[in-house]
Every structure is written in structure tokens, then in C-alpha cells.
Design an enzyme around this catalytic site. Structure first.
Site, short mmCIF file in Angstrom:
data_model
loop_
_atom_site.label_atom_id
_atom_site.label_comp_id
_atom_site.label_asym_id
_atom_site.label_seq_id
_atom_site.Cartn_x
_atom_site.Cartn_y
_atom_site.Cartn_z
N LYS A 113 43.08 51.52 -7.06
CA LYS A 113 42.72 50.47 -8.03
C LYS A 113 43.53 49.23 -7.69
CE LYS A 113 40.17 49.96 -11.74
NZ LYS A 113 38.93 50.69 -12.13
N ASP A 161 35.54 45.63 -11.73
CA ASP A 161 36.04 46.21 -12.98
C ASP A 161 36.05 45.02 -13.96
OD1 ASP A 161 37.45 48.89 -13.99
OD2 ASP A 161 38.60 47.26 -14.84
P1 NDP Z 1 33.45 43.27 -18.10
O1 NDP Z 1 34.49 42.29 -17.66
O2 NDP Z 1 32.07 43.11 -17.66
O3 NDP Z 1 33.44 43.37 -19.70
C1 NDP Z 1 34.59 43.70 -20.41
C2 NDP Z 1 34.26 43.68 -21.89
O4 NDP Z 1 35.35 44.23 -22.62
C3 NDP Z 1 34.08 42.27 -22.42
O5 NDP Z 1 33.20 42.28 -23.51
C4 NDP Z 1 35.49 41.90 -22.87
O6 NDP Z 1 35.55 40.90 -23.86
C5 NDP Z 1 35.97 43.23 -23.43
N1 NDP Z 1 37.43 43.29 -23.29
C6 NDP Z 1 38.13 43.25 -22.14
N2 NDP Z 1 39.45 43.29 -22.37
C7 NDP Z 1 39.57 43.34 -23.70
C8 NDP Z 1 40.69 43.40 -24.55
N3 NDP Z 1 41.96 43.41 -24.07
N4 NDP Z 1 40.44 43.46 -25.90
C9 NDP Z 1 39.16 43.45 -26.37
N5 NDP Z 1 38.06 43.39 -25.60
C10 NDP Z 1 38.27 43.34 -24.28
O7 NDP Z 1 34.05 44.70 -17.66
P2 NDP Z 1 33.27 46.08 -17.50
O8 NDP Z 1 32.16 46.18 -18.49
O9 NDP Z 1 33.00 46.28 -16.07
O10 NDP Z 1 34.43 47.12 -17.89
C11 NDP Z 1 34.59 47.62 -19.21
C12 NDP Z 1 35.41 48.90 -19.16
O11 NDP Z 1 34.70 49.87 -18.38
C13 NDP Z 1 36.78 48.79 -18.52
O12 NDP Z 1 37.66 49.68 -19.16
C14 NDP Z 1 36.55 49.27 -17.09
O13 NDP Z 1 37.73 49.75 -16.51
C15 NDP Z 1 35.55 50.37 -17.35
N6 NDP Z 1 34.71 50.77 -16.21
C16 NDP Z 1 33.96 49.87 -15.53
C17 NDP Z 1 33.17 50.27 -14.49
C18 NDP Z 1 32.26 49.33 -13.76
O14 NDP Z 1 31.52 49.80 -12.89
N7 NDP Z 1 32.24 48.06 -14.06
C19 NDP Z 1 33.16 51.68 -14.04
C20 NDP Z 1 33.93 52.56 -14.87
C21 NDP Z 1 34.69 52.10 -15.90
P3 NDP Z 1 36.01 39.39 -23.44
O15 NDP Z 1 34.88 38.85 -22.63
O16 NDP Z 1 36.24 38.71 -24.72
O17 NDP Z 1 37.27 39.58 -22.63
O1 2IT Z 2 36.74 52.37 -13.13
C1 2IT Z 2 35.85 52.49 -12.26
O2 2IT Z 2 35.44 53.60 -11.91
C2 2IT Z 2 35.28 51.28 -11.67
N1 2IT Z 2 35.69 50.18 -12.06
C3 2IT Z 2 34.26 51.37 -10.58
C4 2IT Z 2 34.92 51.62 -9.26
C5 2IT Z 2 34.01 51.58 -8.05
O3 2IT Z 2 34.57 51.71 -6.96
O4 2IT Z 2 32.80 51.43 -8.17
#
Ligand code: NDP
Ligand code: 2IT
Length: 443
Positions: free
Chosen positions: A125, A165
């Protein structure tokens, strides 16, 4: 004192001031204890001592020039945690809260998650405390190019393959891929989540949210229920939340609420996803703007989204966003299932509340593994110089998520903890990595 407790105590002492990493290690090592105790070969081989120590940690300066001509400096990180079963794989997070502790907790989780996918990918990561919010495209490009100018020497299609992420989506991956290609003089699948016109995979954008819903629905079905007709609350409104919403709606569920870091919206008629996509994917705006599209919806400032009554809760924003009080409220309101779209969104105390109250609880390392699993499918397509259709990738994703559910359910049952998918996921993820480490000797 048990082997797991000894390793945990030592690891906490050796890595002070890393609360999120401590939390992730505590959760995993505590649930692994009975299993590890009954297998002395792990202690003999020092598997746990090795697992909690990253193979490599890279920290670097990221200088870039903003639109006012001023020099800015951010911190850059890549933690290459474990390569026992494949090249390091895991996302990059750009958010002001990013610290070594957060990247280490995410990298540690990723080892077990990637193992659960059944694909040959190790755990890693990275990220930066850079905040993309409010920055121009040129500023984001300048940052991404500078970030990759250091990172490129540490990664490669067979070494370490980063992805997105929080704060890193298609735009950022594009800027970083372009810079990698110039510096390495190599067009290769070094990043996933790429644009479709330069080697990206169809369905990668949707994969984490879709996968989360496939696994949650399977968990419900194996208990005689399904998402059809259920009310669902989803936190966040980023990549994972948006495509979780889409799949819940396709399966006949009703999503009542979404949030961002400022507040949450409640729409009794069900969320209008086209409006959310317009606000978030096109305008990069705030969720409060939803009221401009649906005047009857209610916007509330702050973090109260878990007060919204629902059958199913899908936390898809960030770590520790769902605490003990929230869990008690959800239980009181009749919530029957929780699927973690985010990484470690539920605190240890809240998880305990769900388990005690027999709420079906799918932990993130299983429930959100669809994203990285589809990244591995993107890597396969890149290696083969092939491009699969959306349906082909989506079908593979569905099979992977159902397999993950079956594996964690079986591991939980075998450990005498039926329906404890936290224990099941940790044990199932651990077994394969531990075996690979033992077979490879002192690595
Ligand atoms: P994005 O940046 O697309 O969206 C993040 C969302 O979460 C936004 O709505 C943001 O609001 C909110 N958010 C982020 N930080 C905070 C905080 N400290 N407090 C409150 N709200 C918060 O990210 P993703 O959708 O990609 O990721 C969301 C979660 O999913 C994370 O935990 C990530 O690690 C996990 N994840 C993502 C994967 C992927 O493929 N993208 C895969 C597996 C897990 P704002 O815009 O106001 O910051
Ligand atoms: O938390 C996660 O698994 C991710 N942000 C996706 C990682 C990836 O390599 O697609």
C-alpha cells in the site's frame, strides 16, 4: 503467554505511535490465536514475527509547484509488505490524514485480502498526505508526476503494482502511468485502474462496489434472505459507495442514504444515482448539492448517517467511521447485515456488538476484495495483451466473491466459530501466505 500475544506485544512496542497499525494487528492476531496455537510449525518458522514486519518501507519527498508558482512539499509512502504469493499489490491513497501508521495498517490488511482473492498477488500500500480536493487538474498532474518520479524505481509489473484508493481514481492513475512510461521507457501493466484506451480493464471501476454487494447478497442468501426489498444505508459517496449503490439497486434493494466528510443525505424515495454521479464524478462537488436535484431529500451536517434506520449497512468511506454507539443504534433499528466496503471502517468495539447480536458481518478484507481481485484480472489481460468484455470480467468477479464467501464461512465453521466471518477471513487469508512463506525458507 501465547505465541500470538507475544508477537503482538513485541510488534506494538517496536512500532510506537502507529495506532491504526496496532489496531489492524490486534484484530488479526487475536482472532488467529486458537488456529495458530494448534499449529506449532508457525511458531517454529517465526511466521508471525515476519508477517508483522514489512519487507520494505519507502518514504520520500514529493516537491511540486502550485498554480500560484509556490513550491509545495508532501510526504510519499510505499510499504511493500509481503511478496510470498505474488508481486506487491495494493492501492495508493491521497488524503491529508495519510501517515505511516495508516499505510502500514492498509498494507497489512492487504496481505490477507489478496490471499483471499485466490489470485497470485502479495500485499502492499502507498500514498501521500497530498489533498486533491480543490486542486486544479494541472496541480494534480504536477503532484502525480513528482510522486512517480521517485516511486517508479521501486515498482514494475512483476515487482509491485499500485492502484487507486481514497483520492486516487482514473485521473491520477493516468498521470502516474504516463510518467512511469517516460521514466522506465516501458509500456507495461505497472498500475491497475487504468483508462480503457491504454490497458485498463472493463468493470474495474465498478468492481469494489459490485463485489461488496455480491458477497453481502450471498451471505444473506446462505441465511435464507437476500438484498431484494431491503433498505440499505451506505456511507461515503466515492468510487466504492457509488457502485455499491448501483448494484444494490439492480438487485432490488433501496438505498436510503449516502454521505461525504461533511454530512449525509437521506432520500426516502431511494437515492437518485445519476444525480450523485453528476455531483461526484463530474463536478467533484459536495453531497449537500443533492438537494438541488431532489428537493425533498434531507441533508444533515456531520457524521450521523448510522442513525438512519435500515436492514443492511455498508460502510464505504474510511477507517473507524462506525463506532460502538453507531453499532448499538443499528442493532436497535433492526439491521440484519453489515458489509465493509471500506478498509477497517468498523471499530473493534462495534464489531463485537454486531457479532454478539448475531448481525451477519462481512469484514472488509473479504467484502471489498473485488476491487483488487479485478485489478489482478487487469494484470492478466495486460500480460496476455487481451481485453475481456464487461460481462466476462463481471462474471469472473461474481464467482470470485462467492468463492471468498464460501471459503471464509468454511474456515469459520472449521474453527468452531460458525458465522464469525472475521475469524474465518483471517484464518483463510493467513493459511496460504504462511504456507508460501514456510516453503520459501527464510524470506
Ligand atoms: P473515494 O476517494 O472515491 O471516496 C471516499 C469517500 O469517503 C468520499 O465520499 C469521502 O468524502 C469519504 N471519506 C474519505 N475520508 C473520510 C473521512 N476521514 N471522514 C469521512 N468521510 C471520508 O475512495 P474509495 O471509494 O475508493 O474508497 C473508500 C474506501 O474503500 C476506503 O476505505 C478504501 O480504502 C476502500 N477500498 C477502496 C477500493 C477501491 O478499489 N477504490 C478497494 C477496496 C477498498 P470526502 O469527499 O468528503 O472526503
Ligand atoms: O484497498 C484495496 O484493496 C484497494 N484500494 C484496491 C487495490 C488494488 O490494487 O486494486
Amino acid at each position: 503467554m501465547s505465541y500470538t500475544a507475544k508477537v503482538l506485544e513485541q510488534a506494538i512496542k517496536r512500532n510506537p505511535h502507529e495506532p491504526e497499525f496496532h489496531q489492524a494487528m490486534t484484530e488479526i492476531l487475536t482472532t488467529l490465536q486458537p488456529f495458530v496455537d494448534s499449529h506449532p510449525e508457525y511458531e517454529r518458522a517465526g511466521v508471525l514475527e515476519r508477517l508483522v514486519e514489512p519487507e520494505r518501507v519507502i518514504m520520500f519527498r514529493v516537491p511540486w509547484v502550485d498554480d500560484a508558482g509556490k513550491m509545495q512539499v508532501n510526504k510519499g509512502y510505499r510499504v511493500q509488505f509481503n511478496s510470498a504469493i505474488g508481486p506487491y499489490k495494493g492501492g495508493l491513497r491521497f488524503h491529508p490524514s495519510v501517515s505511516l501508521s495508516i499505510i502500514k495498517f492498509l498494507g497489512f490488511e492487504q496481505i490477507f485480502k489478496n490471499s483471499l482473492t485466490g489470485q497470485p498477488i502479495g500485499g502492499g500500500k502507498g500514498g501521500s498526505d497530498f489533498d486533491p480536493k480543490g486542486k486544479s487538474d494541472r496541480e494534480v498532474m504536477a503532484f502525480c508526476q513528482s510522486f512517480m518520479t521517485e516511486l517508479f524505481r521501486h515498482i514494475g509489473q512483476n515487482t509491485d503494482v499500485p492502484a487507486g484508493d481514497i483520492g486516487v481514481g482514473g485521473r491520477e492513475i493516468g498521470f502516474m502511468f504516463g510518467q512511469y512510461k517516460r521514466l522506465a521507457n516501458s509500456f507495461e501493466g505497472v498500475l491497475t485502474g487504468k483508462g480503457l484506451v491504454y490497458g485498463g480493464s472493463l468493470a474495474r471501476t465498478e468492481a469494489t462496489g459490485y463485489g461488496l454487494v455480491y458477497l453481502t447478497d450471498e451471505m444473506l442468501r446462505q441465511h435464507g434472505k437476500s438484498l431484494e426489498g431491503k433498505t440499505v444505508v451506505i456511507s461515503g459517496s466515492g468510487n466504492v459507495a457509488i457502485y455499491a449503490t448501483q448494484k444494490v439497486q439492480q438487485l432490488g434493494g433501496k438505498v436510503l442514504a449516502l454521505s461525504d466528510s461533511n454530512g449525509y443525505i437521506y432520500d426516502a424515495e431511494g437515492i437518485d444515482l445519476a444525480a450523485v454521479k453528476d455531483i461526484k464524478e463530474i463536478k467533484r462537488g459536495r453531497i449537500s448539492e443533492y438537494k438541488n436535484y431532489r428537493p425533498k431529500a434531507v441533508y444533515t451536517e456531520g457524521t450521523g448517517i448510522w442513525n438512519v434506520k435500515c436492514d443492511v449497512a455498508l460502510p464505504c468511506a474510511t477507517q473507524n467511521e462506525l463506532g460502538e454507539t453507531d453499532a448499538k443504534t443499528l442493532v436497535k433499528n433492526g439491521c440484519i447485515a453489515v458489509g465493509e466496503g471500506a478498509n477497517m471502517p468498523t471499530t473493534a468495539e462495534a464489531t463485537e456488538v454486531f457479532l454478539q447480536n448475531k448481525v451477519l458481518f462481512a469484514p472488509g478484507k473479504a467484502a471489498n476484495a473485488g476491487g483488487v481481485a479485478t485489478s489482478a484480472l487487469e494484470m492478466s489481460q495486460n500480460s496476455m495483451r487481451a481485453s475481456w468484455s464487461f460481462d466476462e470480467v463481471d462474471q469472473k468477479l461474481k464467482v470470485i466473491m462467492v468463492n471468498i464467501y464460501n471459503n471464509i464461512a468454511a474456515a469459520a465453521k472449521e474453527a468452531g466459530q460458525e458465522d464469525n466471518f472475521v475469524a474465518g477471513a483471517n484464518i483463510a487469508g493467513f493459511k496460504k501466505v504462511a504456507e508460501a512463506m514456510i516453503l520459501q525458507g527464510a524470506i
